[in-house]
Design a protein around this motif. Structure first.
Motif, PDB file in Angstrom:
ATOM      1  N   ALA A  21       0.833  -1.205   0.000  1.00 21.18           N
ATOM      2  CA  ALA A  21       0.000   0.000   0.000  1.00 21.18           C
ATOM      3  C   ALA A  21       0.868   1.255   0.000  1.00 21.18           C
ATOM      4  CB  ALA A  21      -0.934  -0.010   1.216  1.00 21.18           C
ATOM      5  N   MET A  22       1.910   1.251   0.832  1.00 16.98           N
ATOM      6  CA  MET A  22       2.818   2.402   0.862  1.00 16.98           C
ATOM      7  C   MET A  22       3.633   2.492  -0.416  1.00 16.98           C
ATOM      8  SD  MET A  22       4.168   2.591   4.837  1.00 16.98           S
ATOM      9  CE  MET A  22       4.896   0.954   4.850  1.00 16.98           C
ATOM     10  N   TYR A  37       0.156  12.671   6.303  1.00 14.09           N
ATOM     11  CA  TYR A  37      -1.261  12.370   6.067  1.00 14.09           C
ATOM     12  C   TYR A  37      -1.708  11.187   6.925  1.00 14.09           C
ATOM     13  CZ  TYR A  37      -1.608  15.417   1.914  1.00 14.09           C
ATOM     14  OH  TYR A  37      -1.658  16.498   1.069  1.00 14.09           O
ATOM     15  N   ARG A  38      -0.901  10.121   6.920  1.00 13.32           N
ATOM     16  CA  ARG A  38      -1.273   8.896   7.641  1.00 13.32           C
ATOM     17  C   ARG A  38      -1.460   9.150   9.127  1.00 13.32           C
ATOM     18  NH1 ARG A  38       2.322   3.262   8.389  1.00 13.32           N
ATOM     19  NH2 ARG A  38       1.045   2.441  10.085  1.00 13.32           N
ATOM     20  N   PHE A  39      -0.473   9.764   9.755  1.00 10.98           N
ATOM     21  CA  PHE A  39      -0.535   9.899  11.209  1.00 10.98           C
ATOM     22  C   PHE A  39      -1.379  11.100  11.636  1.00 10.98           C
ATOM     23  CE2 PHE A  39       3.137   7.132  10.613  1.00 10.98           C
ATOM     24  CZ  PHE A  39       2.775   6.107  11.484  1.00 10.98           C
ATOM     25  N   GLY A  40      -1.567  12.064  10.740  1.00  6.46           N
ATOM     26  CA  GLY A  40      -2.500  13.143  11.038  1.00  6.46           C
ATOM     27  C   GLY A  40      -3.922  12.618  11.149  1.00  6.46           C
ATOM     28  N   ALA A 201      -6.200   5.824  -0.997  1.00  4.47           N
ATOM     29  CA  ALA A 201      -6.531   4.490  -0.478  1.00  4.47           C
ATOM     30  C   ALA A 201      -5.404   3.983   0.412  1.00  4.47           C
ATOM     31  CB  ALA A 201      -6.791   3.522  -1.632  1.00  4.47           C
ATOM     32  N   GLY A 202      -4.149   4.210  -0.005  1.00  4.26           N
ATOM     33  CA  GLY A 202      -3.003   3.813   0.805  1.00  4.26           C
ATOM     34  C   GLY A 202      -2.947   4.575   2.112  1.00  4.26           C
ATOM     35  N   THR A 206      -3.589   2.679   5.775  1.00  6.28           N
ATOM     36  CA  THR A 206      -2.555   2.652   6.810  1.00  6.28           C
ATOM     37  C   THR A 206      -2.954   3.431   8.060  1.00  6.28           C
ATOM     38  OG1 THR A 206      -1.415   4.509   5.727  1.00  6.28           O
ATOM     39  CG2 THR A 206      -0.651   2.287   5.193  1.00  6.28           C
ATOM     40  N   SER A 207      -3.721   4.504   7.893  1.00  8.69           N
ATOM     41  CA  SER A 207      -4.097   5.306   9.066  1.00  8.69           C
ATOM     42  C   SER A 207      -5.258   4.691   9.834  1.00  8.69           C
ATOM     43  CB  SER A 207      -4.450   6.740   8.637  1.00  8.69           C
ATOM     44  OG  SER A 207      -5.533   6.743   7.726  1.00  8.69           O
TER      45      SER A 207
END
Length: 278
Positions: A21-22, A37-40, A201-202, A206-207
């Motif tokens: 995905a990443m 973006y992911r961790f936000g 989508a990735g 992940t988030s």
């Protein structure tokens, strides 16, 4: 397996699928911006789900330290993914298992055993093979080794801060990871808001799944099994990562690569077996 152990196996599969995905998302946006973006999104969702439970000030400083180790871990991992395969990234990242006893020796003064040294030697032989059986290591593979070291520090520091509230500690480390990633991305990377659905989508996978849902289920279900069983289940993550990379983007390893992957797993399982025997 009992129900909780099956849930942990499902979490491990979710984590395995983060690698392709990443990898795919990096075709559309810079790596550290992806982490921002992911961790936000993950920290915002945790705040919405758990509200004031995660805002305890007594974990703020420790969360900062853990967030720094996570930033380096995820940063080295995702930048390394630009230069190596998703499968290599999954197997090399898992080296944190054999690095952890050595970090614990220096930080916690835990005693090293011969098994720890043997596990490291087997796993490093696997690293040599999976990276092409050359001392001229792939740049992405070397960055991923640094990722594994960073995650080993994070695991040991979580143990050191073990008396703190775990839910709040998890929120602050995720939030600080977001802050560090955002600052780095704004300073050193172009700011991009992708218009295509695939990179989003990735990010969302992940988030939401690999961070918020997986963490929540882990906290709920890991207490219903023994530590060595949980460690053995989690050690399957790189296998799921390779399966995911094969199914989604068609990655396969060379013969040396598969031998190296097998040795890395042998080193990890040798280390995990140590936990089972106490």
């Amino acid at each position: 397996m009992n129900r909780s152990e099956l849930v942990l196996l499902g979490i491990t599969a979710i984590w395995g699928f983060t690698f392709p995905a990443m990898k795919v998302s990096l075709d559309y946006m810079p790596p550290i911006l992806f982490l921002a973006y992911r961790f936000g999104i993950a920290s915002l969702l945790m705040l919405l789900l758990f509200r004031s439970k995660v805002l305890r000030r007594e974990t703020f400083r420790e969360g900062f330290i853990l967030g720094l180790t996570l930033f380096f871990g995820h940063g080295f991992q995702i930048v390394g993914l630009k230069y190596t395969t998703a499968s290599n990234s999954a197997f090399i990242t898992s080296l944190y298992v054999v690095f952890t006893p050595f970090i614990a020796y220096f930080i916690l003064r835990d005693r090293l055993k011969l098994r720890d040294i043997l596990s490291l030697a087997i796993a490093l032989t696997g690293l040599y093979l999976i990276s092409g059986a050359s001392l001229d290591f792939n740049y992405g593979d070397m960055l991923t080794v640094l990722c594994a070291l960073s995650f080993a520090f994070q695991i040991v520091l979580v143990q050191k801060f073990g008396e703190k509230d775990y839910l709040s500690l998890a929120f602050w480390q995720i939030t600080w990871n977001f802050v560090f990633s955002l600052v780095f991305a704004l300073l050193f990377e172009p700011f991009i808001v992708p218009g295509e659905p695939l990179p989003w989508a990735g990010v969302l996978y992940t988030s939401i799944f690999a961070t918020v849902i997986a963490f929540t289920l882990q906290v709920k279900h890991q207490r219903n099994t023994k530590a060595h069983k949980a460690a053995l289940i989690y050690s399957a993550e790189p296998i799921f990562g390779h399966i995911a990379a094969f199914l989604t983007i068609g990655e396969i390893l060379s013969a040396k690569g598969y031998l190296g992957a097998a040795l890395i797993m042998a080193g990890i399982w040798n280390e995990v077996r140590k936990e089972e025997r106490g």
